[in-house]
Motif scaffolding. Structure first.
Motif, PDB file in Angstrom:
ATOM      1  N   LYS A   6      -5.030   0.606   0.055  1.00 16.16           N
ATOM      2  CA  LYS A   6      -4.897   1.167   1.399  1.00 16.16           C
ATOM      3  C   LYS A   6      -5.993   0.609   2.295  1.00 16.16           C
ATOM      4  N   GLY A   7      -7.227   0.576   1.782  1.00 11.95           N
ATOM      5  CA  GLY A   7      -8.326  -0.008   2.521  1.00 11.95           C
ATOM      6  C   GLY A   7      -8.135  -1.494   2.736  1.00 11.95           C
ATOM      7  N   GLN A  16      -5.532   3.771  -3.189  1.00 13.92           N
ATOM      8  CA  GLN A  16      -6.454   3.876  -2.067  1.00 13.92           C
ATOM      9  C   GLN A  16      -7.263   2.604  -1.877  1.00 13.92           C
ATOM     10  N   SER A  18       0.823  -1.202   0.000  1.00 17.16           N
ATOM     11  CA  SER A  18       0.000   0.000   0.000  1.00 17.16           C
ATOM     12  C   SER A  18       0.860   1.256   0.000  1.00 17.16           C
ATOM     13  N   GLN A  35     -13.692  -2.815   2.886  1.00 23.15           N
ATOM     14  CA  GLN A  35     -12.948  -1.626   3.308  1.00 23.15           C
ATOM     15  C   GLN A  35     -12.204  -0.998   2.134  1.00 23.15           C
ATOM     16  N   ALA A  36     -11.724  -1.817   1.218  1.00 15.46           N
ATOM     17  CA  ALA A  36     -11.006  -1.306   0.055  1.00 15.46           C
ATOM     18  C   ALA A  36     -11.936  -0.490  -0.830  1.00 15.46           C
ATOM     19  N   ASP A  85     -14.695   1.123   0.127  1.00 15.66           N
ATOM     20  CA  ASP A  85     -14.985   2.380   0.818  1.00 15.66           C
ATOM     21  C   ASP A  85     -13.839   3.371   0.643  1.00 15.66           C
ATOM     22  N   ALA A  86     -12.608   2.891   0.777  1.00 17.12           N
ATOM     23  CA  ALA A  86     -11.433   3.763   0.654  1.00 17.12           C
ATOM     24  C   ALA A  86     -11.303   4.313  -0.760  1.00 17.12           C
ATOM     25  N   GLN A  92     -13.880   7.072  -1.219  1.00 21.44           N
ATOM     26  CA  GLN A  92     -13.537   8.251  -0.432  1.00 21.44           C
ATOM     27  C   GLN A  92     -12.378   9.034  -1.045  1.00 21.44           C
TER      28      GLN A  92
END
Length: 275
Positions: free
Chosen positions: A96-97, A93, A76, A119-120, A122-123, A126
């Motif tokens: 990153k998630g 990103q 990441s 989570q990935a 969502d990141a 965002q």
């Protein structure tokens, strides 16, 4: 791990899977570039994704640790600092998630992957001030939902109350990611009118198909030619950018793409964007 069913995958598997994804991107870079029309038809999405992934693997490979969480964090970090273009930033990103979800995980299970995809996604969303559907974001979200559904279905089929890892393999999770990414990519022209006007699917979305396909090829032990067939089944060769669309776009005035790195403590992203 390639070709062997296992309940766990570690940092070394991650590095090998990312290497396979890079190989797949290399094989399809020119096609991805040729389909690039959004947000501007500059024909570099495939190259940007490839260079971003290479930067991530280079940083990840520096770590000798087989710890999945540590390796994913290194990946990441490398993706972030090596990100090229809008597609590269979104990709960084996404991972990153993914990394945040796998923090502290030494050996990953299918349940970890299901959470990581959520989570990935969502990141990735965002990371964009004004998310647009019909792009790689749509493909990413469709994959996340498909993986979550596949994991849920496996639990129901197993009729168990625990995490249900015995009922779904890591290989099948990545197969679901690849197959659902292809299906989502085919829908992008219906979601983003500029793609339909140009006669193409989204370039970044195709990049994600290649990435997921490469990773799947590693965990399944199948050659990348299998992924090529899957991508070719989308009739990419039949898709050709409408030259009249490009010619009409030449009259548009574009500015420079400028990126800033802001460092500090307790930074609020929303406040910074509003400035």
């Amino acid at each position: 791990m390639g070709g062997q069913l296992s309940e766990l995958f570690d940092g070394n598997d991650l590095k090998n899977a990312i290497a396979a994804a890079i190989n797949c991107l290399e094989r399809h870079r020119d096609v991805i570039n040729a389909l690039n029309v959004f947000p501007v038809p500059d024909g570099d999405t495939g190259t940007n994704l490839l260079l971003t992934m290479r930067a991530g693997l280079e940083t990840c490979a520096e770590s000798a640790a087989a710890d999945l969480g540590q390796s994913c964090n290194k990946l990441s970090d490398g993706l972030f600092w090596g990100a090229r273009g809008n597609s590269g930033v979104i990709l960084s990103q996404f991972f990153k998630g993914f990394s945040a979800a796998l923090a502290g995980v030494v050996g990953g299970r299918p349940s970890d992957l299901s959470q990581a995809f959520t989570q990935a996604t969502d990141a990735a969303y965002q990371a964009v001030g004004q998310p647009v559907e019909g792009t790689m974001l749509s493909v990413i979200r469709a994959v996340s939902k498909a993986v979550e559904q596949a994991y849920s279905d496996a639990n129901i089929a197993g009729n168990i109350d625990c995490v249900g890892d015995a009922n779904i393999s890591i290989e099948s999770v990545w197969e679901t990611a690849f197959v659902s990414a292809k299906a989502a990519l085919a829908l992008t022209p219906m979601q983003l009118p500029v793609l339909a006007e140009a006669g193409v699917v989204d370039a970044g979305g195709l990049g994600m198909v290649a990435i997921f396909g490469g990773i799947y090829s590693y965990f399944s032990g199948q050659a990348l030619e299998m992924v090529d067939l899957g991508i070719n089944s989308l009739q990419m060769d039949a898709l050709k950018l409408d030259q009249s669309f490009v010619d009409a776009s030449h009259g548009t005035q574009w500015g420079y793409c400028t990126q800033f790195l802001i460092e500090g403590e307790r930074l609020e992203l929303g406040q910074i964007r509003d400035c």
